[in-house]
Scaffold this motif. Structure first.
Motif, PDB file in Angstrom:
ATOM      1  N   SER A   1      47.915  40.936  47.939  1.00 51.30           N
ATOM      2  CA  SER A   1      48.798  40.201  48.671  1.00 51.30           C
ATOM      3  C   SER A   1      49.889  39.875  47.968  1.00 51.30           C
ATOM      4  CB  SER A   1      48.150  38.844  49.337  1.00 51.30           C
ATOM      5  OG  SER A   1      47.691  38.074  48.202  1.00 51.30           O
ATOM      6  N   ALA A   2      49.738  40.063  46.323  1.00 49.23           N
ATOM      7  CA  ALA A   2      51.088  39.563  45.671  1.00 49.23           C
ATOM      8  C   ALA A   2      51.954  40.869  45.877  1.00 49.23           C
ATOM      9  CB  ALA A   2      50.478  39.493  44.368  1.00 49.23           C
ATOM     10  N   LEU A   3      51.420  42.234  46.019  1.00 51.66           N
ATOM     11  CA  LEU A   3      52.297  43.221  45.993  1.00 51.66           C
ATOM     12  C   LEU A   3      53.166  43.094  47.525  1.00 51.66           C
ATOM     13  CD1 LEU A   3      49.936  46.211  44.999  1.00 51.66           C
ATOM     14  CD2 LEU A   3      52.004  45.427  43.989  1.00 51.66           C
ATOM     15  N   GLU A   4      52.465  42.561  48.515  1.00 51.45           N
ATOM     16  CA  GLU A   4      53.063  42.504  49.865  1.00 51.45           C
ATOM     17  C   GLU A   4      54.125  41.479  49.652  1.00 51.45           C
ATOM     18  OE1 GLU A   4      49.953  41.667  52.381  1.00 51.45           O
ATOM     19  OE2 GLU A   4      49.003  43.531  52.364  1.00 51.45           O
ATOM     20  N   ASN A   5      53.864  40.319  48.864  1.00 49.83           N
ATOM     21  CA  ASN A   5      55.106  39.344  48.618  1.00 49.83           C
ATOM     22  C   ASN A   5      56.053  39.772  47.838  1.00 49.83           C
ATOM     23  OD1 ASN A   5      53.300  37.172  50.139  1.00 49.83           O
ATOM     24  ND2 ASN A   5      52.277  36.587  48.283  1.00 49.83           N
ATOM     25  N   ILE A   6      55.966  40.683  46.827  1.00 53.28           N
ATOM     26  CA  ILE A   6      56.963  41.267  46.175  1.00 53.28           C
ATOM     27  C   ILE A   6      57.802  42.177  46.864  1.00 53.28           C
ATOM     28  CG2 ILE A   6      57.581  43.049  44.417  1.00 53.28           C
ATOM     29  CD1 ILE A   6      55.169  41.670  42.809  1.00 53.28           C
ATOM     30  N   ARG A   7      57.166  42.791  47.910  1.00 54.90           N
ATOM     31  CA  ARG A   7      57.868  43.855  48.860  1.00 54.90           C
ATOM     32  C   ARG A   7      58.809  43.042  49.571  1.00 54.90           C
ATOM     33  NH1 ARG A   7      54.126  45.547  52.778  1.00 54.90           N
ATOM     34  NH2 ARG A   7      54.868  43.751  53.793  1.00 54.90           N
ATOM     35  N   ASP A   8      58.271  41.742  50.059  1.00 44.86           N
ATOM     36  CA  ASP A   8      58.799  41.070  51.269  1.00 44.86           C
ATOM     37  C   ASP A   8      60.312  40.607  50.512  1.00 44.86           C
ATOM     38  OD1 ASP A   8      57.057  41.660  53.130  1.00 44.86           O
ATOM     39  OD2 ASP A   8      56.229  39.611  53.017  1.00 44.86           O
ATOM     40  N   ILE A   9      60.052  39.992  49.271  1.00 46.40           N
ATOM     41  CA  ILE A   9      61.306  39.435  48.550  1.00 46.40           C
ATOM     42  C   ILE A   9      62.265  40.512  48.267  1.00 46.40           C
ATOM     43  CG2 ILE A   9      61.754  38.449  46.512  1.00 46.40           C
ATOM     44  CD1 ILE A   9      59.381  36.827  46.321  1.00 46.40           C
TER      45      ILE A   9
ATOM     46  N   ALA B   1      45.302  31.485  42.220  1.00 50.33           N
ATOM     47  CA  ALA B   1      46.033  30.465  41.961  1.00 50.33           C
ATOM     48  C   ALA B   1      47.487  30.746  41.483  1.00 50.33           C
ATOM     49  CB  ALA B   1      45.339  29.530  40.688  1.00 50.33           C
ATOM     50  N   ARG B   2      47.513  32.191  40.708  1.00 51.21           N
ATOM     51  CA  ARG B   2      48.894  32.747  40.411  1.00 51.21           C
ATOM     52  C   ARG B   2      49.752  32.972  41.477  1.00 51.21           C
ATOM     53  NH1 ARG B   2      51.523  32.302  35.675  1.00 51.21           N
ATOM     54  NH2 ARG B   2      49.601  32.994  34.713  1.00 51.21           N
ATOM     55  N   CYS B   3      48.998  33.712  42.534  1.00 50.34           N
ATOM     56  CA  CYS B   3      49.738  33.917  43.728  1.00 50.34           C
ATOM     57  C   CYS B   3      50.196  32.819  44.493  1.00 50.34           C
ATOM     58  CB  CYS B   3      48.934  34.848  44.594  1.00 50.34           C
ATOM     59  SG  CYS B   3      49.784  35.833  45.942  1.00 50.34           S
ATOM     60  N   ASN B   4      49.366  31.772  44.513  1.00 55.44           N
ATOM     61  CA  ASN B   4      49.661  30.492  45.173  1.00 55.44           C
ATOM     62  C   ASN B   4      50.937  29.564  44.383  1.00 55.44           C
ATOM     63  OD1 ASN B   4      47.646  30.739  46.793  1.00 55.44           O
ATOM     64  ND2 ASN B   4      46.641  28.918  46.246  1.00 55.44           N
ATOM     65  N   LEU B   5      51.075  30.182  43.038  1.00 53.80           N
ATOM     66  CA  LEU B   5      52.108  29.771  42.219  1.00 53.80           C
ATOM     67  C   LEU B   5      53.370  30.265  42.706  1.00 53.80           C
ATOM     68  CD1 LEU B   5      50.656  28.977  38.722  1.00 53.80           C
ATOM     69  CD2 LEU B   5      51.535  27.169  40.334  1.00 53.80           C
ATOM     70  N   GLY B   6      53.242  31.527  42.844  1.00 51.17           N
ATOM     71  CA  GLY B   6      54.487  32.268  43.434  1.00 51.17           C
ATOM     72  C   GLY B   6      54.832  31.904  44.889  1.00 51.17           C
ATOM     73  N   ASP B   7      53.861  31.335  45.556  1.00 52.97           N
ATOM     74  CA  ASP B   7      54.267  31.011  47.034  1.00 52.97           C
ATOM     75  C   ASP B   7      54.886  29.835  46.836  1.00 52.97           C
ATOM     76  OD1 ASP B   7      52.872  33.169  48.254  1.00 52.97           O
ATOM     77  OD2 ASP B   7      51.037  31.921  48.659  1.00 52.97           O
ATOM     78  N   SER B   8      54.532  28.813  46.018  1.00 50.53           N
ATOM     79  CA  SER B   8      55.046  27.716  45.665  1.00 50.53           C
ATOM     80  C   SER B   8      56.786  27.907  45.313  1.00 50.53           C
ATOM     81  CB  SER B   8      54.544  27.102  44.675  1.00 50.53           C
ATOM     82  OG  SER B   8      55.327  25.680  44.232  1.00 50.53           O
TER      83      SER B   8
ATOM     84  N   TYR C   1      54.154  36.653  41.112  1.00 49.29           N
ATOM     85  CA  TYR C   1      53.400  37.831  41.957  1.00 49.29           C
ATOM     86  C   TYR C   1      53.051  38.955  41.087  1.00 49.29           C
ATOM     87  CZ  TYR C   1      54.715  35.176  46.202  1.00 49.29           C
ATOM     88  OH  TYR C   1      54.728  34.283  47.047  1.00 49.29           O
ATOM     89  N   LEU C   2      53.880  39.354  40.033  1.00 47.74           N
ATOM     90  CA  LEU C   2      53.745  40.462  39.337  1.00 47.74           C
ATOM     91  C   LEU C   2      52.216  40.336  38.478  1.00 47.74           C
ATOM     92  CD1 LEU C   2      57.334  41.179  37.996  1.00 47.74           C
ATOM     93  CD2 LEU C   2      55.924  42.830  39.454  1.00 47.74           C
ATOM     94  N   ILE C   3      52.250  39.360  37.958  1.00 47.63           N
ATOM     95  CA  ILE C   3      50.828  38.769  37.255  1.00 47.63           C
ATOM     96  C   ILE C   3      49.741  38.706  38.018  1.00 47.63           C
ATOM     97  CG2 ILE C   3      49.794  37.095  35.882  1.00 47.63           C
ATOM     98  CD1 ILE C   3      52.449  36.054  34.923  1.00 47.63           C
ATOM     99  N   ALA C   4      49.885  38.360  39.268  1.00 42.03           N
ATOM    100  CA  ALA C   4      48.651  38.563  40.225  1.00 42.03           C
ATOM    101  C   ALA C   4      48.516  39.871  40.539  1.00 42.03           C
ATOM    102  CB  ALA C   4      48.829  37.605  41.279  1.00 42.03           C
ATOM    103  N   ALA C   5      49.572  40.585  40.864  1.00 41.61           N
ATOM    104  CA  ALA C   5      49.466  42.063  41.251  1.00 41.61           C
ATOM    105  C   ALA C   5      48.745  42.841  39.981  1.00 41.61           C
ATOM    106  CB  ALA C   5      50.756  42.578  41.374  1.00 41.61           C
ATOM    107  N   LYS C   6      49.206  42.624  38.827  1.00 43.76           N
ATOM    108  CA  LYS C   6      48.349  43.243  37.681  1.00 43.76           C
ATOM    109  C   LYS C   6      46.823  42.964  37.565  1.00 43.76           C
ATOM    110  CE  LYS C   6      52.710  43.781  34.829  1.00 43.76           C
ATOM    111  NZ  LYS C   6      53.386  43.232  33.624  1.00 43.76           N
TER     112      LYS C   6
END
Length: 95
Positions: free
Chosen positions: A75-83, A44-51, A65-70
């Motif tokens: 996938s949160a780490l991948e999203n952070i990298r992409d950003i 859910a945290r990662c989905n909020l990041g997506d939103s 994404y940082l919270i989800a990664a922790k």
């Protein structure tokens, strides 16, 4: 969800986001995802990041994404990298 089930909030959030079996309502979706995320659901945290990312709120997206990664969401780490690779955020902002 009325009884506070994390999984129910997560599932309802996704259903409202995608309009699956209910009228699409992104405000309700985010509300349900927030409840699930606050109770520890990393998806859910990662989905909020997506939103947030979808609407161009990259700073808030990275924080989600940082919270989800922790919590262990790879996938949160991948999203952070992409950003970061996209140049819309820098490491210095989050150091």
């Amino acid at each position: 969800a009325e009884l506070g089930s994390i999984e129910a909030h997560y599932n309802l959030g996704n259903r409202y986001w995608n309009g699956e079996g209910v009228s699409q309502d992104r405000v309700k979706a985010v509300r349900h995802l927030e409840v699930a995320a606050m109770k520890g659901n990393m998806a859910a945290r990662c989905n909020l990041g997506d939103s947030e990312r979808l609407y161009g709120n990259y700073e808030r997206a990275v924080l989600h994404y940082l919270i989800a990664a922790k919590q262990g969401d790879t996938s949160a780490l991948e999203n952070i990298r992409d950003i970061f690779m996209g140049g819309v955020a820098t490491k210095e902002q989050y150091a």
